[in-house]
Enzyme design. Structure first.
Site, mmCIF file in Angstrom:
data_model
loop_
_atom_site.group_PDB
_atom_site.id
_atom_site.type_symbol
_atom_site.label_atom_id
_atom_site.label_comp_id
_atom_site.label_asym_id
_atom_site.label_seq_id
_atom_site.Cartn_x
_atom_site.Cartn_y
_atom_site.Cartn_z
ATOM 1 N N ASP A 328 -64.489 -30.664 18.180
ATOM 2 C CA ASP A 328 -63.880 -29.496 18.813
ATOM 3 C C ASP A 328 -64.846 -28.308 18.796
ATOM 4 O OD1 ASP A 328 -61.386 -28.053 19.793
ATOM 5 O OD2 ASP A 328 -61.969 -26.822 18.070
ATOM 6 N N GLU A 382 -66.446 -31.687 22.945
ATOM 7 C CA GLU A 382 -65.641 -30.780 23.763
ATOM 8 C C GLU A 382 -66.509 -29.566 24.091
ATOM 9 O OE1 GLU A 382 -61.958 -27.702 23.741
ATOM 10 O OE2 GLU A 382 -63.561 -27.790 22.280
#
Length: 672
Positions: A328, A382
């Site tokens: 992330d 991401e």
């Protein structure tokens, strides 16, 4: 002498001006690896979880922590009435390490504990940084570490599971909100209720969110406090292991959202000011704070921090047998300004002084470590910036991720739906946006993830149907807005999945057009769980239209999975007719034909192909998906020459408005 060019640069001549920067990144990562490993492997280096934290020994217990600024540390807990005492005082070792040995009867399984850390000017309670079990008191809401050493550790039934080479079809899920009741759901419930559903629907990878412990449930797991502790709000470590084990037994890999981009600022249950200093784990000053996330940013150049984070990767891969990670906040890590307010329109944006070389080094080390531990593990980035080489191999000059998230795809669909009427949709632009990627990198394509389902945003189905979701979803309630929404929802997801650049992702519930946004309990909604759940019953109710979308997604994913369609690299455009709004493309033996025209159906529409025989294998207009059954799915379709046998062949199809067909080329029996 000609300078060596990394393969990343050889594959893209536009990167040649930045070859030196790319080479320097490779050199810096190699240098840092040698520095921290001393010639060992990264897998041998990243074993901090076996040394630090609490461990049972033959003679009792040992606990170690790294706190270089501390002057005294005491272990307190239910076993000593939370009082400091000499027998529970840590001894100071070299390099800021503290250690305490205890007899077997001085603590036991289930006891609660914490550290009282003293430094020169103050002291405070701290949850150990390496704690593997952290629980929250229901009454006081305070967090404490918990001794977790059951007499009978979990025994894996599928210890040798390896993810296959098939392309990932990812089901993104959140354990706590996976059930239908307005409460926090459990690992056991996910295992019992969700695993069979995911398997039946054809997905082969589960991506679990919010696994590492986080103090605020509403953070969706992105403000981590205890990096080695699986969230106890969902159950026990054994229950999470059983969930993963049973998924493996079904042939499903399980990856987790890994948040190494930042950490919650909390001091008692987090790493903030852990030993009385801000700079122990994080950068000092502005570099150490994320202005948009109200969190701290790790110092990736500090060897002890690298040891902590890389050991964290090793821990989840070995202790819980996760099959990889979706990293992330990669954009935030890569750039000193966290990628904020940058359009990323030129290559200069990826290779200038704004790029944090400490972060690029960390990614190279992390991805190399993952493959050393499990060569089949997945690593997904991401990143919204589109940095070249992000998902290229380390040897070629890349950062080593297997995939990057195609974050521009959902943005594209949202922009289309919001800003253009149906008759303004350009099929050529749709095809370009869905297939545009670097040839040497794979992407995870998706129409929408959890981001689009959160309160403040809208899912595709909500943008298409809006309030009619609440009033016209019974089959006996005709509604043209709903009909349009259902038709386009199927087409958008089919176009996205069938053109995916290696992998496809869906967030749980989006496949059937879940009618509610996600809003975790918070002060602003009176701490309600009513929007932090998934209402599966409406997807299974044959009187409602939701099950049409659910059934379509199941057949679409099964078709892609069983035929390994995403493993076929080229997506070859066959036809692009902008005025008609008809698009056709090939992927292997499969032909995908879309008629995005909102009003006009076409009879005997010619698709230019070579000679061949085709059969329909998926039809969005099928009655079982809420369509009108206007296309005959039983007959075989043959291409026909326009003139003589050697002329251009055409596949003549009936294309109803707002429909898509998937046809498979089959062998024509030879005449004996």
């Amino acid at each position: 002498m000609k300078r060596y060019l990394p393969k990343l640069v050889q594959n893209d001549k536009w990167l040649e001006p930045y070859a030196g920067v790319i080479s320097d990144r490779m050199i810096l990562a190699d240098r840092k690896e040698r520095e921290v490993t001393g010639g060992r492997s990264l897998a041998d280096f990243a074993t901090g979880h076996l040394y630090f934290g609490l461990h049972r020994t033959e003679s009792g217990w040992v606990i170690r922590e790294w706190a270089p600024n501390a002057t005294h540390i005491y272990l307190v807990g239910t076993f000593n009435d939370w009082q400091e005492s000499v027998e529970y005082a840590f001894a100071s070792l070299d390099h800021g390490v503290w250690e305490l040995h205890l007899a077997a009867d001085q603590m036991g399984h289930g006891d609660l504990y914490a550290l009282n850390v003293h430094w020169a000017v103050n002291h405070g309670k701290r949850i150990p940084a390496w704690a593997t079990r952290v629980v929250q008191d229901e009454n006081t809401h305070m967090f404490n570490a918990q001794v977790w050493a059951p007499e009978n550790p979990y025994e894996w039934k599928n210890p040798e599971f390896q993810r296959t080479e098939e392309q990932p079809l990812i089901y993104e899920g959140h354990v706590g909100m996976a059930g239908e009741e307005a409460r926090v759901h459990t690992y056991n419930e996910f295992r019992e209720q969700m695993l069979p559903r995911i398997k039946a629907n054809g997905y082969n990878v589960i991506q679990l969110m919010a696994i590492p412990e986080h103090p605020y449930y509403g953070s969706f797991g992105y403000h981590v406090s205890s990096f080695f502790a699986a969230s106890s709000r969902f159950g026990t470590p054994e229950e999470l292991k059983q969930l993963i084990d049973e998924a493996h037994g079904m042939g499903i890999a399980v990856i987790m959202d890994l948040v190494h981009s930042h950490a919650v600022k909390n001091e008692v249950e987090g790493l903030g000011n852990y030993d009385g200093t801000r700079y122990q784990f994080f950068h000092e000053g502005a570099k150490g704070e994320h202005p948009a996330w109200d969190s701290y940013c790790f110092n990736y150049d500090k060897n002890e921090v690298l040891h902590f984070l890389l050991s964290n990767i090793s821990y989840w891969l070995t202790e819980y047998k996760f099959d990889g990670f979706r990293f992330d906040g990669v954009t935030s890590m890569l750039y000193f300004n966290h990628g904020l307010e940058i359009a990323f329109t030129t290559y200069d944006d990826y290779f200038n002084a704004n790029v944090d070389q400490e972060a690029t080094t960390y990614f190279k080390l992390a991805n190399k470590l993952i493959k050393q531990i499990n060569p089949q593990a997945l690593s997904i980035a991401e990143d919204m910036s589109g940095m070249p080489g992000l998902a290229a191999s380390i040897e070629d000059g890349g950062l080593g991720f297997d995939f990057r998230m195609a974050m521009g795809v959902p943005d594209f669909w949202i922009k289309m739906i919001k800003e253009k009427s149906d008759d303004e949709w350009e099929v050529g632009d749709i095809f370009y946006q869905l297939t545009s990627k670097r040839m040497d990198e794979q992407v995870v394509s998706y129409a929408e993830s959890h981001d689009q389902a959160l309160v403040g945003d809208k899912t595709i189905i909500f943008r298409l149907i809006d309030k009619e979701m609440y009033f016209s979803m019974r089959k006996d309630q005709p509604n043209l807005i709903v009909d349009r929404g259902i038709a386009l929802h199927k087409m958008i997801r089919l176009a996205t999945a069938s053109t995916a650049g290696g992998a496809y992702l869906n967030f749980m519930g989006n496949e059937f057009g879940h009618p509610e946004w996600i809003d975790f309990p918070r002060e602003g909604n009176n701490w309600s769980y009513s929007h932090a759940r998934r209402i599966w019953s409406i997807a299974e109710d044959q009187d409602l239209k939701f099950h049409w979308l659910y059934d379509f997604d199941k057949e679409m994913i099964q078709l892609i999975n069983q035929n390994k369609i995403l493993s076929i690299p080229p997506v070859d455009k066959v036809l692009e007719n902008t005025p008609d709004k008809v698009l056709a493309y090939h992927r292997g033996l499969f032909l995908f034909v879309f008629n995005f025209n909102p009003t006009q159906s076409f009879t005997d529409y010619g698709i230019p192909l070579g000679a061949g025989k085709y059969q329909i294998v998926l039809n969005t207009d099928s009655g079982r998906f809420g369509g009108h059954d206007r296309v005959d799915e039983e007959i075989s379709y043959y291409t026909m020459p326009s003139k003589g046998l050697d002329s251009q062949h055409y596949l003549r199809l009936y294309l109803p408005a707002r429909t898509a067909l998937v046809l498979k080329k089959v062998d024509i029996p030879k005449v004996k």
